[in-house]
Design an enzyme around this catalytic site. Structure first.
Site, PDB file in Angstrom:
ATOM      1  N   SER A  38       0.890  -1.078   0.111  1.00  0.00           N
ATOM      2  CA  SER A  38       0.090   0.031   0.157  1.00  0.00           C
ATOM      3  C   SER A  38       0.876   1.168   0.074  1.00  0.00           C
ATOM      4  CB  SER A  38      -0.947  -0.212   1.156  1.00  0.00           C
ATOM      5  OG  SER A  38      -2.002   0.675   0.951  1.00  0.00           O
ATOM      6  N   ARG A  43     -11.458   5.850  10.525  1.00  0.00           N
ATOM      7  CA  ARG A  43     -11.292   4.621  10.212  1.00  0.00           C
ATOM      8  C   ARG A  43     -12.273   3.621   9.807  1.00  0.00           C
ATOM      9  NH1 ARG A  43      -6.463   2.107   9.341  1.00  0.00           N
ATOM     10  NH2 ARG A  43      -6.254   0.381  10.644  1.00  0.00           N
ATOM     11  N   HIS A 103      -8.059  -5.155   0.197  1.00  0.00           N
ATOM     12  CA  HIS A 103      -6.721  -4.637   0.074  1.00  0.00           C
ATOM     13  C   HIS A 103      -5.996  -5.058   1.345  1.00  0.00           C
ATOM     14  CE1 HIS A 103      -3.820  -1.328  -0.509  1.00  0.00           C
ATOM     15  NE2 HIS A 103      -3.947  -0.868   0.844  1.00  0.00           N
ATOM     16  N   ASP A 104      -6.433  -5.699   2.295  1.00  0.00           N
ATOM     17  CA  ASP A 104      -5.859  -6.039   3.497  1.00  0.00           C
ATOM     18  C   ASP A 104      -4.865  -7.228   3.626  1.00  0.00           C
ATOM     19  OD1 ASP A 104      -6.390  -4.127   5.402  1.00  0.00           O
ATOM     20  OD2 ASP A 104      -8.000  -4.983   6.500  1.00  0.00           O
ATOM     21  N   ASP A 125      -8.917  -6.514  -4.246  1.00  0.00           N
ATOM     22  CA  ASP A 125      -8.501  -5.026  -3.845  1.00  0.00           C
ATOM     23  C   ASP A 125      -9.081  -3.958  -4.662  1.00  0.00           C
ATOM     24  OD1 ASP A 125      -7.136  -2.729  -3.108  1.00  0.00           O
ATOM     25  OD2 ASP A 125      -5.151  -3.436  -2.991  1.00  0.00           O
TER      26      ASP A 125
END
Lengths: 383, 197
Positions: A157, A227, A355-356, A322
């Site tokens: 990232s 968040r 994405h994680d 992602d």
């Protein structure tokens, strides 16, 4: 009492600080007269200092990438899945350096640090830092550690963006760049999500123009919202469906606005946890650094031209689900590298984790990392 | 030891060439060309195991589906675009062949010849789709959806204006023998072509 850690864990680790008195001129034209970087290392630097690997962190990351600070620590460093003896970033072969970026809130000089000129926390007066600035400060850390050339600079990232910038700004100082789940610059949609996160912080009544510390408070709600938005973009639709579905906390509807669905509970929990662990000014700075990132900008907007400066080998990895930095964004990097005639390999890992995924132990992903880094280590030993 | 057909193919590629290998498998051709010819190259591959093997072998590999074309590569970016025994698995072999000659100065293609006498004999004698060492699949599970003969391939090249610079036809031991030279469509099991515009 002695505590035993898993055989593939780096075990107990200790953060260290490096202080710099040489002023650092930043891209925003302001000068940081002095600063401290917080970092950790794992493994052993070899005699000719050729086996060092730099780990660049993502948006909310820091220096604690692997192992445990004490035996009671529940969760290891943020990339413990990948760093350790026998893991893809193998600490039996590599000397790993992980740091907290400038502007961070975990020990490196940032908005929560004391501005020596005023004796008060920098807060909103901390200068805007960019990916380029981070890379320069990391190069100085390398100098101090006696590392002339990294065997690899690795990041996911925002960390991948730093690795890319490294290859352009210091072509002779890294042998390989591993650019994972990244993009050559943010899209309008990416910037839009960052802006929502920033606005939620900036409009929190407890933000006080960034001087919340002096008011003895902090923009808790703003951080929680920021968040929550972030988390939605880090997961995929499928990952959320698998993890939570439409499952209810209590089994039936309450017809109100309290937490009913498990996904709501999860997001609130993640937000709360983050709000107590991360500084709002740092979050603003780092999302802005992401927005500004565009290494092609100073090369007539031609990424290929920017990457012609690079001399290292590249491994680019993306994840099919992602959507924050979709595979096509990684392909832009790969295509520019091919056009520039650079050595590049690219893997698109099939996963529903979003994405994680770059933090997770996905067999296909780890196999690719291990194979590539195995070659990197073999080359060192052949020399 | 590199496979004999790959060694023959390598004879066509000069020192220091820029090479793109489509469906590069475990990267052994690229590794050989790097070692023997000092080429700069990339392999395109779709199978994750093969991608990891390419990385083990120290060659550049890019995950890409050949059926999506080569649109991400600039015209004449490569000296040679190579495709060994993959053309028969493509959705549109004709389209990709044209793409190969767009991004490369020359194209090198190898494929199993469906006109080979043993294939003909199998079909003639058993009346069933041939299964052999080189074509080890049943008709329903095969990735080879566009099998062709030496004659078919040359007709395609002719129709599309691709010039055949050179041809090598190998028998089942991957050797060039006189019958496979004289009657390539009958006695060749594997065909190698070097093409240009």
């Amino acid at each position: 009492m002695t505590h035993t850690f898993a055989a593939d864990s780096v075990g107990l680790v200790r953060p260290e600080q490096m202080h710099f008195d040489e002023p650092l001129e930043l891209e925003c034209r302001r000068v940081l007269p002095q600063y401290t970087l917080m970092y950790e290392t794992y493994g052993t630097l070899n005699a000719d200092a050729s086996n060092a690997v730099l780990i660049c962190h993502a948006l909310s990351g820091h220096h604690h990438a692997a192992g445990f600070h004490d035996a009671a620590e529940k969760r290891p460093g943020w990339w413990d899945s990948c760093i350790g003896p026998g893991k893809p970033i193998d600490t039996r072969r590599f000397f790993v350096v992980a740091l907290n970026n400038l502007g961070g809130c975990h020990g490196s000089t940032g908005p929560t640090s004391i501005d020596p000129d005023t004796g008060k926390p920098w807060g909103p007066d901390f200068p805007m830092v960019t990916v380029k600035d981070w890379v320069r400060s990391q190069a100085r850390l390398a100098d101090r550690l006696g590392i002339q050339k990294w065997a690899a600079v690795i990041g996911g990232s925002m960390g991948g963006m730093q690795a890319l910038q490294w290859s352009i700004d210091y072509p002779d100082r890294l042998a390989h760049a591993l650019v994972i789940a990244a993009a050559p610059k943010l899209s309008a949609q990416n910037i839009a999500f960052n802006e929502v996160a920033r606005q939620s912080i900036l409009t929190d009544p407890n933000f006080h123009g960034g001087r919340y510390t002096e008011q003895g408070t902090y923009p808790r709600q703003g951080l929680i919202l920021a968040r929550m938005v972030g988390h939605i973009t880090y997961l995929s639709d499928d990952a959320m469906r698998v993890k939570f579905g439409r499952d209810l906390q209590s089994g039936h509807f309450h017809y109100g606005f309290d937490v009913e669905f498990q996904v709501e509970s999860y997001l609130r929990h993640q937000g709360e946890r983050f709000s107590t662990a991360f500084d709002a000014n740092t979050y603003l700075l780092m999302t802005k650094a992401l927005d500004y990132f565009d290494p092609a900008r100073e090369f007539d907007n031609a990424l290929e031209q920017a990457l012609e400066r690079a001399r290292c080998g590249f491994l680019v990895v993306s994840f099919t689900s992602d959507w924050r930095f979709a595979p096509d964004r990684s392909r832009e990097i790969v295509n520019a590298l091919v056009a520039a005639g650079r050595d590049v390999s690219y893997a698109e890992v099939e996963t529903d984790k979003g994405h994680d995924a770059f933090l997770l132990k996905i067999p296909e992903y780890f196999r690719v990392l291990s194979a590539y880094l195995g070659r990197v280590a073999d080359q060192l030993e052949e020399c | 030891m590199v496979r004999p057909d790959l060694a023959l193919l390598a004879e066509w590629i000069p020192q220091g060439a820029r090479v793109l290998d489509l469906g590069c498998g475990d990267g052994s051709l690229l590794a050989y060309l790097k070692e023997a010819r000092g080429i700069q190259g990339y392999g395109l591959e779709i199978d994750p195991d093969n991608i990891a093997r390419c990385l083990d072998n120290g060659v550049n590999v890019i995950e890409q589906d050949l059926d999506q074309g080569l649109g991400n590569f600039a015209d004449q970016r490569f000296d040679y675009v190579v495709m060994t025994q993959a053309i028969q698995a493509l959705e549109r072999p004709d389209g990709l062949l044209a793409e190969m000659l767009r991004v490369g100065r020359e194209a090198i293609v190898t494929f199993p010849n469906f006109g080979y006498w043993r294939v003909r004999q199998y079909l003639l004698a058993r009346g069933r789709m041939p299964v052999s060492r080189r074509l080890p699949y049943q008709w329903y599970d095969t990735p080879n959806i566009h099998l062709c003969t030496v004659r078919d391939f040359e007709a395609l090249c002719h129709e599309h204006g691709h010039r055949i610079q050179e041809r090598k036809v190998l028998n089942h031991d991957l050797q060039q023998t006189w019958p496979s030279q004289v009657w390539p469509n009958l006695f060749g099991e594997l065909a190698l072509y070097r093409l240009s515009h």
